[in-house]
Design a protein around this motif. Structure first.
Motif, PDB file in Angstrom:
ATOM      1  N   PHE A  77       0.846  -1.195   0.000  1.00 11.35           N
ATOM      2  CA  PHE A  77       0.000   0.000   0.000  1.00 11.35           C
ATOM      3  C   PHE A  77       0.882   1.246   0.000  1.00 11.35           C
ATOM      4  O   PHE A  77       0.654   2.189  -0.772  1.00 11.35           O
ATOM      5  N   ILE A  78       1.901   1.252   0.867  1.00 11.79           N
ATOM      6  CA  ILE A  78       2.818   2.387   0.943  1.00 11.79           C
ATOM      7  C   ILE A  78       3.509   2.602  -0.406  1.00 11.79           C
ATOM      8  O   ILE A  78       3.641   3.731  -0.885  1.00 11.79           O
ATOM      9  N   SER A  79       3.928   1.511  -1.042  1.00 12.54           N
ATOM     10  CA  SER A  79       4.620   1.608  -2.327  1.00 12.54           C
ATOM     11  C   SER A  79       3.707   2.159  -3.419  1.00 12.54           C
ATOM     12  O   SER A  79       4.176   2.738  -4.399  1.00 12.54           O
ATOM     13  N   THR A  80       2.403   1.987  -3.245  1.00 11.24           N
ATOM     14  CA  THR A  80       1.433   2.493  -4.217  1.00 11.24           C
ATOM     15  C   THR A  80       1.259   4.001  -4.119  1.00 11.24           C
ATOM     16  O   THR A  80       1.043   4.681  -5.127  1.00 11.24           O
ATOM     17  N   VAL A  81       1.363   4.545  -2.896  1.00  9.69           N
ATOM     18  CA  VAL A  81       1.064   5.963  -2.680  1.00  9.69           C
ATOM     19  C   VAL A  81       2.312   6.812  -2.486  1.00  9.69           C
ATOM     20  O   VAL A  81       2.217   8.042  -2.413  1.00  9.69           O
ATOM     21  N   ILE A  82       3.499   6.193  -2.411  1.00  6.78           N
ATOM     22  CA  ILE A  82       4.722   6.877  -1.999  1.00  6.78           C
ATOM     23  C   ILE A  82       5.087   8.047  -2.896  1.00  6.78           C
ATOM     24  O   ILE A  82       5.639   9.061  -2.432  1.00  6.78           O
ATOM     25  N   HIS A  83       4.758   7.974  -4.188  1.00  5.78           N
ATOM     26  CA  HIS A  83       5.161   9.038  -5.119  1.00  5.78           C
ATOM     27  C   HIS A  83       4.107  10.133  -5.250  1.00  5.78           C
ATOM     28  O   HIS A  83       4.187  10.985  -6.138  1.00  5.78           O
ATOM     29  N   ASN A  84       3.106  10.092  -4.358  1.00 10.98           N
ATOM     30  CA  ASN A  84       2.085  11.140  -4.261  1.00 10.98           C
ATOM     31  C   ASN A  84       1.342  11.357  -5.584  1.00 10.98           C
ATOM     32  O   ASN A  84       1.196  12.492  -6.066  1.00 10.98           O
ATOM     33  N   PRO A  85       0.813  10.285  -6.188  1.00 12.15           N
ATOM     34  CA  PRO A  85       0.105  10.432  -7.469  1.00 12.15           C
ATOM     35  C   PRO A  85      -1.273  11.049  -7.280  1.00 12.15           C
ATOM     36  O   PRO A  85      -1.859  10.988  -6.193  1.00 12.15           O
ATOM     37  N   ASP A  86      -1.806  11.617  -8.351  1.00 13.22           N
ATOM     38  CA  ASP A  86      -3.146  12.211  -8.291  1.00 13.22           C
ATOM     39  C   ASP A  86      -4.245  11.173  -8.466  1.00 13.22           C
ATOM     40  O   ASP A  86      -5.382  11.384  -8.049  1.00 13.22           O
TER      41      ASP A  86
END
Length: 299
Positions: A141-150
């Motif tokens: 989950f963290i790896s999915t959101v880490i780059h702060n995508p829209d």
């Protein structure tokens, strides 16, 4: 980010995976992508994320055709999970963050914030294979959101989580929505749909069979059934404004379910009952998303 698909068609050999699928995902909302297994949800997600291309139709991002560089502004958690078991947790997460465009220093800084938030900082230097399934899910989950995508796309994100951690993930999704992120949630958990989703699309047999806001869909499927809890009464009352659906008596009260006639206003029905009985509780019986899902797919 606003996402729209227009008449998307995808055929695999003799299997028509998507047949003219059009959905509208408003910016800054949680959009539920629902349907039974094999309906075409994952195929649609893979087209939106440019993993595969449609045979016809198109995907629009913020009103213009999807471009290759859009993938860097998308976070995708697939249903099929996979981490390299022999890698250390921190190294693995940094590796995935770098694939999403972050520098190693930025990845490490952001990861420490997320690891502390998810209470897994102590596992940073442990191997992935030492983690429980739920803890591995947190890392992904963290790896999915880490780059702060829209745009965030979660395919069955609650799989493998106990109720406490599932609630944590729900709260994080609501926090991300409050920050203005657009979220597509594919799930069979209808309770989470009612909790999280603003709008849904239900896909069945490769086509969209139901789409709209959760509130409007539940209202449209309502049956004009109301529940009254009445003190010290067996409810011996008939009226042309309603029909009795069920009655269950207890020692101190009676639970009554009645279905009003469509032309009768709710306040008129309530006055009829309140004038004659000591009403302890009163509410309209709204269908759950689970009820609507089963009814629509079965039909």
């Amino acid at each position: 980010m606003y996402v729209e698909t227009i008449n998307v068609v995808k055929q695999y050999a003799n299997h028509l995976a998507l047949n003219g699928v059009s959905i509208n995902v408003p910016r800054g909302t949680v959009f539920g992508l629902l349907g039974p297994n094999g309906a075409g949800k994952t195929t649609l997600i893979r087209i939106i994320t440019r993993i595969t291309a449609p045979d016809s139709g198109e995907v629009l991002i913020d009103g213009r055709p999807s471009r290759r560089e859009d993938v860097y502004n998308i976070g995708y958690l697939p249903e099929e999970r996979g981490l390299y078991r022999k890698m250390k947790v921190g190294e693995h997460a940094i590796y995935l963050a770098q694939l999403r465009g972050l520098s190693k220093a930025d990845a490490r800084r952001e990861l420490m914030v997320w690891f502390q938030r998810f209470d897994i900082a102590n596992w940073y230097n442990r191997k992935v294979e030492e983690l429980s399934k739920g803890m591995q899910q947190k890392v992904q989950f963290i790896s999915t959101v880490i780059h702060n995508p829209d745009l965030l796309i979660f395919d069955e994100p609650f799989s493998g989580f106990d109720p406490v951690n599932a609630e944590m993930i729900k709260n994080e999704m609501l926090r991300l929505k409050a920050e203005g992120k657009t979220i597509i949630l594919s799930t069979h958990n209808m309770e989470s749909v009612e909790t999280l989703c603003d709008n849904i699309a239900l896909i069945n047999r490769s086509e969209v069979v139901l789409q709209g806001s959760v509130f409007d869909i539940r209202r449209e499927h309502a049956t004009n059934t109301f529940r009254f809890r009445i003190r010290n009464s067996d409810f011996a009352f008939e009226h042309s404004a309603f029909t009795l659906v069920s009655k269950e008596s207890y020692r101190e009260f009676t639970d009554v379910r009645i279905r009003k006639q469509p032309e009768v206003a709710t306040n008129e029905l309530a006055k009829l009952i309140f004038d004659r009985f000591d009403v302890v509780a009163f509410d309209e019986e709204m269908p759950t998303m689970n009820d609507i899902f089963i009814e629509t797919v079965s039909r």
